[in-house]
Scaffold this active site. Structure first.
Site, PDB file in Angstrom:
ATOM      1  N   SER A  27       0.423  -1.071  -0.207  1.00  0.00           N
ATOM      2  CA  SER A  27       0.242  -0.253   0.258  1.00  0.00           C
ATOM      3  C   SER A  27       0.871   1.348  -0.157  1.00  0.00           C
ATOM      4  O   SER A  27       1.609   1.614   0.781  1.00  0.00           O
ATOM      5  CB  SER A  27      -1.125  -0.342   1.356  1.00  0.00           C
ATOM      6  OG  SER A  27      -1.414   1.443   1.079  1.00  0.00           O
ATOM      7  N   LEU A  28       0.543   2.431  -1.148  1.00  0.00           N
ATOM      8  CA  LEU A  28       0.944   3.285  -0.818  1.00  0.00           C
ATOM      9  C   LEU A  28       0.730   4.544  -0.222  1.00  0.00           C
ATOM     10  O   LEU A  28       0.895   5.748   0.153  1.00  0.00           O
ATOM     11  CB  LEU A  28       1.432   4.035  -2.086  1.00  0.00           C
ATOM     12  CG  LEU A  28       1.862   3.622  -3.561  1.00  0.00           C
ATOM     13  CD1 LEU A  28       1.513   4.482  -4.712  1.00  0.00           C
ATOM     14  CD2 LEU A  28       3.556   4.374  -3.118  1.00  0.00           C
ATOM     15  N   SER A  29      -0.345   3.840   1.059  1.00  0.00           N
ATOM     16  CA  SER A  29      -1.305   5.282   1.312  1.00  0.00           C
ATOM     17  C   SER A  29      -0.406   5.667   2.443  1.00  0.00           C
ATOM     18  O   SER A  29      -0.563   6.808   2.352  1.00  0.00           O
ATOM     19  CB  SER A  29      -2.231   5.044   1.944  1.00  0.00           C
ATOM     20  OG  SER A  29      -3.621   3.552   1.092  1.00  0.00           O
ATOM     21  N   THR A  74      -9.202  -0.943   2.757  1.00  0.00           N
ATOM     22  CA  THR A  74      -8.783  -1.768   1.177  1.00  0.00           C
ATOM     23  C   THR A  74      -9.328  -3.028   1.389  1.00  0.00           C
ATOM     24  O   THR A  74      -9.636  -3.757   2.327  1.00  0.00           O
ATOM     25  CB  THR A  74      -7.155  -1.776   0.910  1.00  0.00           C
ATOM     26  OG1 THR A  74      -7.381  -2.250  -0.323  1.00  0.00           O
ATOM     27  CG2 THR A  74      -6.068  -3.031   2.075  1.00  0.00           C
ATOM     28  N   LYS A  78     -13.689  -3.599   2.832  1.00  0.00           N
ATOM     29  CA  LYS A  78     -14.694  -2.499   2.564  1.00  0.00           C
ATOM     30  C   LYS A  78     -15.944  -3.050   2.903  1.00  0.00           C
ATOM     31  O   LYS A  78     -16.492  -1.495   2.946  1.00  0.00           O
ATOM     32  CB  LYS A  78     -13.802  -1.929   1.093  1.00  0.00           C
ATOM     33  CG  LYS A  78     -13.200  -1.437   1.149  1.00  0.00           C
ATOM     34  CD  LYS A  78     -13.232  -0.863  -0.620  1.00  0.00           C
ATOM     35  CE  LYS A  78     -11.596  -0.642  -0.793  1.00  0.00           C
ATOM     36  NZ  LYS A  78     -11.583   0.008  -2.054  1.00  0.00           N
ATOM     37  N   ASP A 115     -13.476   6.423  -2.661  1.00  0.00           N
ATOM     38  CA  ASP A 115     -13.073   5.771  -4.215  1.00  0.00           C
ATOM     39  C   ASP A 115     -14.437   6.912  -4.924  1.00  0.00           C
ATOM     40  O   ASP A 115     -13.939   6.435  -6.407  1.00  0.00           O
ATOM     41  CB  ASP A 115     -13.188   4.278  -4.121  1.00  0.00           C
ATOM     42  CG  ASP A 115     -12.626   4.292  -3.089  1.00  0.00           C
ATOM     43  OD1 ASP A 115     -11.642   4.111  -3.244  1.00  0.00           O
ATOM     44  OD2 ASP A 115     -12.463   2.743  -2.941  1.00  0.00           O
ATOM     45  N   GLY A 140     -15.919  -6.344 -10.217  1.00  0.00           N
ATOM     46  CA  GLY A 140     -15.351  -6.905  -9.018  1.00  0.00           C
ATOM     47  C   GLY A 140     -16.093  -5.134  -8.340  1.00  0.00           C
ATOM     48  O   GLY A 140     -16.977  -4.839  -8.617  1.00  0.00           O
ATOM     49  N   ARG A 163     -16.835 -11.914 -17.242  1.00  0.00           N
ATOM     50  CA  ARG A 163     -16.143 -13.903 -17.218  1.00  0.00           C
ATOM     51  C   ARG A 163     -17.388 -14.790 -16.661  1.00  0.00           C
ATOM     52  O   ARG A 163     -17.363 -15.401 -17.233  1.00  0.00           O
ATOM     53  CB  ARG A 163     -15.191 -14.294 -16.407  1.00  0.00           C
ATOM     54  CG  ARG A 163     -14.038 -12.832 -17.245  1.00  0.00           C
ATOM     55  CD  ARG A 163     -12.366 -13.505 -16.303  1.00  0.00           C
ATOM     56  NE  ARG A 163     -11.564 -12.987 -16.860  1.00  0.00           N
ATOM     57  CZ  ARG A 163     -10.326 -12.956 -18.088  1.00  0.00           C
ATOM     58  NH1 ARG A 163     -10.508 -13.625 -18.651  1.00  0.00           N
ATOM     59  NH2 ARG A 163      -9.966 -11.929 -17.729  1.00  0.00           N
ATOM     60  N   ARG A 167     -21.551 -13.015 -12.924  1.00  0.00           N
ATOM     61  CA  ARG A 167     -21.229 -11.784 -12.513  1.00  0.00           C
ATOM     62  C   ARG A 167     -22.131 -10.164 -13.708  1.00  0.00           C
ATOM     63  O   ARG A 167     -21.429  -8.983 -12.990  1.00  0.00           O
ATOM     64  CB  ARG A 167     -19.788 -11.192 -13.147  1.00  0.00           C
ATOM     65  CG  ARG A 167     -18.550 -12.183 -12.168  1.00  0.00           C
ATOM     66  CD  ARG A 167     -18.475 -11.275 -11.427  1.00  0.00           C
ATOM     67  NE  ARG A 167     -17.111 -12.046 -10.094  1.00  0.00           N
ATOM     68  CZ  ARG A 167     -17.243 -11.210  -9.440  1.00  0.00           C
ATOM     69  NH1 ARG A 167     -17.256 -10.201  -8.938  1.00  0.00           N
ATOM     70  NH2 ARG A 167     -15.817 -11.499  -8.427  1.00  0.00           N
ATOM     71  N   GLY A 248      -4.399   4.439 -12.115  1.00  0.00           N
ATOM     72  CA  GLY A 248      -4.314   4.289 -10.426  1.00  0.00           C
ATOM     73  C   GLY A 248      -4.187   5.181  -9.468  1.00  0.00           C
ATOM     74  O   GLY A 248      -4.833   5.177  -8.789  1.00  0.00           O
TER      75      GLY A 248
END
Length: 285
Positions: A27-29, A74, A78, A115, A140, A163, A167, A248
């Site tokens: 994670s870059l958070s 994350t 969630k 988000d 997702g 797919r 879904r 992202g």
């Protein structure tokens, strides 16, 4: 709510925050939030990362003391966090996903989803206001947030490339719930998505690599939610054709800006500083 003394890290700080998830090492958070705290002069604030599974989440929350101000969440937390909260915003409830929790001084846990507005802000920054139609690659949790964002800017249908029929049904259900017309198509036909004025790729690393050779001569805008490795094969091919690309990292920074503002009460958060810190961190990987 029980707020026993915290057992997760060392000495107490004046204000503490962290990102939780599993896996979490990537994670870059912490990089983004720490850069924001420094720029805002919040010397007493700390931000860390903690490996926490769904099963471990209730106990983790119950052990947080009054020094804790907020959490970023994350996957896979969630949705799992929602029953553990005292209040959830309408936007988070609409997609059944919370990625930001403010721990109020009175002990309440307040959940939100940054988000969705983060996606909209990232698109606006690249000059995308409204679009006639859009395509989503994948189905997702991020895809449902993408649909929520698209419901605000897409004037026509959104086609989701998935797919399985299960879904597909799920995405159509999200569309009905969010007020956006969702069409579904088989993943085998995903190259057709690239002709849409806005394409949102929500799939894991490598999933869209085979589509890179199918980018049209005059592509629209690609929003690829991945940030490492970057660029993805699809994003690289898209840029080479002259198409606009939202990354992202753009999403991560914009949603983190909103989290910093919510948790610290300071606004505006330093967007440029946070992005630069994220770019430096990615370059060193």
């Amino acid at each position: 709510m029980n707020r026993a003394s915290d057992e997760h890290t060392g000495p107490k700080a004046a204000h503490r925050a962290a990102v939780l998830g599993s896996p979490i090492a990537h994670s870059l958070s912490p990089v983004l939030h720490r850069a924001a705290y420094a720029a805002l002069g919040l010397d007493g604030w700390t931000y860390d990362r903690h490996e926490v599974t769904e099963e471990e989440l209730p106990a983790f929350l119950d052990k947080l003391d009054s020094s804790w101000a907020g959490l970023s969440l994350t996957m896979p937390l969630k949705r799992a966090v929602i029953p553990l909260l005292d209040q959830v915003t309408g936007i988070a409830a609409s997609v059944e996903a919370v990625n930001s929790v403010v721990l109020a001084p009175d002990g309440r846990r307040l959940g939100d989803n940054t988000d969705i507005p983060g996606m909209l802000a990232a698109l606006r920054e690249r000059g995308v206001g409204t679009v006639e139609s859009a395509a989503v690659l994948g189905a997702g949790a991020t895809a449902s947030s993408a649909l929520a964002a698209l419901s605000r800017i897409c004037e026509g249908p959104v086609t989701a490339y998935v797919r399985s029929e299960a879904r597909a049904a799920e995405m159509r259900g999200w569309g009905e719930r969010l007020g956006v017309r969702v069409l579904t198509a088989d993943w085998a036909d995903a190259a057709e998505a690239l002709n849409a004025p806005l394409v949102v790729a929500t799939t894991p690393a490598g999933s869209t690599d085979a589509l890179a050779a199918r980018v049209p001569e005059r592509p629209g805008t690609l929003f690829d939610v991945l940030y490492h490795p970057w660029p993805t094969a699809l994003a690289g091919a898209w840029s080479a054709r002259g198409g606009a690309v939202v990354s992202g990292l753009d999403l991560l920074v914009h949603q983190a800006v909103l989290q910093v503002e919510q948790v610290t009460g300071r606004s505006p958060a330093p967007l440029a500083v946070m992005r630069a810190a994220g770019e430096r961190a990615l370059e060193s990987r």
